[in-house]
Scaffold this motif. Structure first.
Motif, PDB file in Angstrom:
ATOM      1  N   UNK A 122       0.916  -1.153   0.174  1.00 13.74           N
ATOM      2  CA  UNK A 122       0.073   0.020  -0.007  1.00 13.74           C
ATOM      3  C   UNK A 122       0.795   1.142  -0.168  1.00 13.74           C
ATOM      4  N   UNK A 123       0.664   2.110  -1.081  1.00 12.14           N
ATOM      5  CA  UNK A 123       1.476   3.281  -0.936  1.00 12.14           C
ATOM      6  C   UNK A 123       0.477   4.484  -0.519  1.00 12.14           C
ATOM      7  N   UNK A 124       1.303   5.553  -0.114  1.00 12.32           N
ATOM      8  CA  UNK A 124       0.483   6.616   0.784  1.00 12.32           C
ATOM      9  C   UNK A 124       0.717   7.650  -0.236  1.00 12.32           C
ATOM     10  N   UNK A 125       0.046   8.584  -0.707  1.00  7.40           N
ATOM     11  CA  UNK A 125       0.241   9.760  -1.554  1.00  7.40           C
ATOM     12  C   UNK A 125      -0.529  11.010  -0.785  1.00  7.40           C
ATOM     13  N   UNK A 126       0.143  12.045  -1.054  1.00  7.06           N
ATOM     14  CA  UNK A 126      -0.586  13.370  -0.643  1.00  7.06           C
ATOM     15  C   UNK A 126      -0.532  13.763   0.858  1.00  7.06           C
ATOM     16  N   UNK A 127      -0.076  12.917   1.807  1.00  8.10           N
ATOM     17  CA  UNK A 127      -0.234  13.373   3.095  1.00  8.10           C
ATOM     18  C   UNK A 127       1.052  12.676   4.035  1.00  8.10           C
ATOM     19  N   UNK A 128       1.288  13.275   5.221  1.00  5.46           N
ATOM     20  CA  UNK A 128       2.516  12.691   5.935  1.00  5.46           C
ATOM     21  C   UNK A 128       2.453  11.165   6.355  1.00  5.46           C
ATOM     22  N   UNK A 129       3.506  10.673   6.097  1.00  2.00           N
ATOM     23  CA  UNK A 129       3.573   9.219   6.355  1.00  2.00           C
ATOM     24  C   UNK A 129       4.072   8.896   7.719  1.00  2.00           C
ATOM     25  N   UNK A 130       5.024   9.331   8.133  1.00  2.40           N
ATOM     26  CA  UNK A 130       5.696   9.284   9.370  1.00  2.40           C
ATOM     27  C   UNK A 130       4.846   9.617  10.483  1.00  2.40           C
ATOM     28  N   UNK A 131       4.754   9.095  11.737  1.00  2.00           N
ATOM     29  CA  UNK A 131       4.000   9.413  12.805  1.00  2.00           C
ATOM     30  C   UNK A 131       2.529   8.883  12.815  1.00  2.00           C
ATOM     31  N   UNK A 132       2.186   8.085  11.801  1.00  2.00           N
ATOM     32  CA  UNK A 132       0.782   7.409  11.993  1.00  2.00           C
ATOM     33  C   UNK A 132       0.864   6.296  11.946  1.00  2.00           C
ATOM     34  N   UNK A 133      -0.196   5.418  12.414  1.00  2.00           N
ATOM     35  CA  UNK A 133      -0.231   3.922  12.412  1.00  2.00           C
ATOM     36  C   UNK A 133      -1.013   3.702  10.929  1.00  2.00           C
ATOM     37  N   UNK A 134      -0.772   2.449  10.594  1.00  2.00           N
ATOM     38  CA  UNK A 134      -1.110   1.957   9.027  1.00  2.00           C
ATOM     39  C   UNK A 134      -1.819   0.611   9.287  1.00  2.00           C
ATOM     40  N   UNK A 135      -2.996   0.393   8.875  1.00  2.00           N
ATOM     41  CA  UNK A 135      -3.753  -0.747   9.301  1.00  2.00           C
ATOM     42  C   UNK A 135      -3.937  -1.767   7.702  1.00  2.00           C
ATOM     43  N   UNK A 136      -4.220  -3.258   8.065  1.00  2.00           N
ATOM     44  CA  UNK A 136      -4.819  -3.998   7.085  1.00  2.00           C
ATOM     45  C   UNK A 136      -6.037  -4.546   7.473  1.00  2.00           C
ATOM     46  N   UNK A 137      -7.098  -4.646   6.798  1.00  2.00           N
ATOM     47  CA  UNK A 137      -8.440  -5.177   6.986  1.00  2.00           C
ATOM     48  C   UNK A 137      -8.956  -6.123   5.876  1.00  2.00           C
ATOM     49  N   UNK A 177       5.436   3.710   2.121  1.00  2.00           N
ATOM     50  CA  UNK A 177       4.695   2.431   1.667  1.00  2.00           C
ATOM     51  C   UNK A 177       4.621   1.282   2.894  1.00  2.00           C
ATOM     52  N   UNK A 178       3.669   0.542   3.016  1.00  2.00           N
ATOM     53  CA  UNK A 178       3.779  -0.469   3.834  1.00  2.00           C
ATOM     54  C   UNK A 178       2.997  -1.693   3.145  1.00  2.00           C
ATOM     55  N   UNK A 179       3.420  -3.010   4.004  1.00  2.00           N
ATOM     56  CA  UNK A 179       2.847  -4.142   3.109  1.00  2.00           C
ATOM     57  C   UNK A 179       2.584  -5.118   3.982  1.00  2.00           C
ATOM     58  N   UNK A 180       1.930  -6.223   3.437  1.00  2.00           N
ATOM     59  CA  UNK A 180       1.256  -7.237   4.313  1.00  2.00           C
ATOM     60  C   UNK A 180       1.599  -8.647   3.782  1.00  2.00           C
ATOM     61  N   UNK A 181       2.063  -9.500   4.367  1.00  2.00           N
ATOM     62  CA  UNK A 181       2.418 -10.754   3.903  1.00  2.00           C
ATOM     63  C   UNK A 181       1.555 -11.765   5.043  1.00  2.00           C
ATOM     64  N   UNK A 182       0.824 -12.645   4.250  1.00  2.00           N
ATOM     65  CA  UNK A 182       0.041 -13.816   4.845  1.00  2.00           C
ATOM     66  C   UNK A 182       0.261 -15.064   4.434  1.00  2.00           C
ATOM     67  N   UNK A 183       1.048 -15.963   5.403  1.00  2.00           N
ATOM     68  CA  UNK A 183       1.689 -17.305   4.581  1.00  2.00           C
ATOM     69  C   UNK A 183       0.307 -18.438   4.678  1.00  2.00           C
ATOM     70  N   UNK A 184       0.883 -19.521   3.861  1.00  2.00           N
ATOM     71  CA  UNK A 184       0.046 -20.559   3.993  1.00  2.00           C
ATOM     72  C   UNK A 184      -1.508 -20.383   3.884  1.00  2.00           C
ATOM     73  N   UNK A 185      -1.674 -19.586   2.812  1.00  2.00           N
ATOM     74  CA  UNK A 185      -3.229 -19.209   2.590  1.00  2.00           C
ATOM     75  C   UNK A 185      -4.107 -20.477   2.248  1.00  2.00           C
ATOM     76  N   UNK A 186      -5.439 -20.266   2.558  1.00  2.00           N
ATOM     77  CA  UNK A 186      -6.250 -21.284   2.278  1.00  2.00           C
ATOM     78  C   UNK A 186      -7.582 -20.556   1.586  1.00  2.00           C
ATOM     79  N   UNK A 187      -8.446 -21.433   1.235  1.00  2.00           N
ATOM     80  CA  UNK A 187      -9.887 -20.805   0.715  1.00  2.00           C
ATOM     81  C   UNK A 187     -10.673 -19.910   1.551  1.00  2.00           C
ATOM     82  N   UNK A 188     -10.302 -20.135   3.036  1.00  2.00           N
ATOM     83  CA  UNK A 188     -10.793 -19.319   3.843  1.00  2.00           C
ATOM     84  C   UNK A 188     -10.201 -17.815   3.765  1.00  2.00           C
ATOM     85  N   UNK A 189      -9.100 -17.693   3.238  1.00  2.00           N
ATOM     86  CA  UNK A 189      -8.393 -16.313   3.318  1.00  2.00           C
ATOM     87  C   UNK A 189      -8.723 -15.513   1.995  1.00  2.00           C
ATOM     88  N   UNK A 190      -9.743 -15.942   1.267  1.00  2.00           N
ATOM     89  CA  UNK A 190     -10.350 -15.397  -0.002  1.00  2.00           C
ATOM     90  C   UNK A 190     -11.322 -14.111   0.681  1.00  2.00           C
TER      91      UNK A 190
END
Lengths: 114, 117
Positions: free
Chosen positions: B22-37, B77-90
């Motif tokens: 995920x890339x962040x544009x147009x605002x400050x990056x440092x000093x914030x939390x970033x999440x994945x949902x 930018x920030x990134x997510x990795x999820x290992x050993x995926x199954x159909x339940x991760x769709x």
């Protein structure tokens, strides 16, 4: 984990009428240190990401129409749409950000036109 | 107004690793939390985890064993990795600005990740 329970699961409201959605947390999400409720409301339309409507339980995000309002404290909260418009058809979610991990969402309430 | 743009592979086989950025544009990056949902098709929202301004992470207990988040402040930018995926991760995976004790203020457009053999 804090469990967020929304009701109803769905509701149908006539255009121009009031829509009310309830959200209950399994424990208080009111902070004693700043007297704020760590509760947000989101609107999600099909194919779109959720959009923040309300935070701190009652503060409208910039640009959100004033027909949307949030109320409540402690464990019981309400999102009210004072006069439903066609563009308000969506699924609405509450979310607590008081205790993490994990942040938790309610199950969603689908709002339709009657 | 900050904008989040995300990308990654949309079709995986069981046991593979999901990788999104995920890339962040147009605002400050440092000093914030970033999440994945994430959001399984036709279902509700599930928080995966967050990364804080110091690079520390918190993950959902149910996914903790398989999740890694990282941040590249030089690229906003920030990134997510999820290992050993199954159909339940769709699911549709979203990145968002916020987390910790802060609201999820801005969201990426979402990436549908399908796990199928």
């Amino acid at each position: 984990d804090i469990v967020m329970t929304q009701s109803p699961d769905s509701l149908a409201v006539s255009l121009g009428e009031r829509a009310t959605i309830n959200c209950k947390s399994s424990q208080s999400i009111l902070s004693r240190s700043n007297n704020e409720n760590y509760l947000a409301w989101f609107q999600q339309k099909p194919g779109q990401p959720p959009k923040l409507l309300i935070y701190w339980a009652s503060t409208r995000e910039s640009g959100v129409p004033d027909r949307f309002s949030g109320s409540g404290s402690g464990t019981d909260f309400t999102l009210t749409i004072s006069s439903l418009q066609a563009e308000d058809v969506a699924v609405y979610y509450c979310q607590q950000y008081y205790s993490t991990p994990p942040l938790t969402f309610g199950g969603g309430t689908k709002v339709e036109i009657k | 107004q900050v904008q989040l743009q995300q990308w990654g592979a949309g079709l995986l086989k069981p046991s593979e690793t999901l990788s999104l950025t995920c890339a962040v544009y147009g605002g400050s990056f440092s000093g914030y939390y970033w999440s994945w949902i994430r959001q399984p098709p036709g279902k509700g929202l599930e928080w995966i985890g967050e990364i804080n301004p110091r690079g520390g992470t918190d993950y959902s207990p149910s996914l903790k064993r398989r999740v890694t988040m990282s941040v590249d402040t030089s690229k906003n930018q920030f990134s997510l990795k999820l290992t050993s995926v199954t159909a339940a991760d769709t699911a549709v995976y979203y990145c968002a600005k916020g987390g910790g004790a802060a609201r999820l203020q801005s969201w990426g457009q979402g990436t549908l990740v399908t796990v199928s053999s």
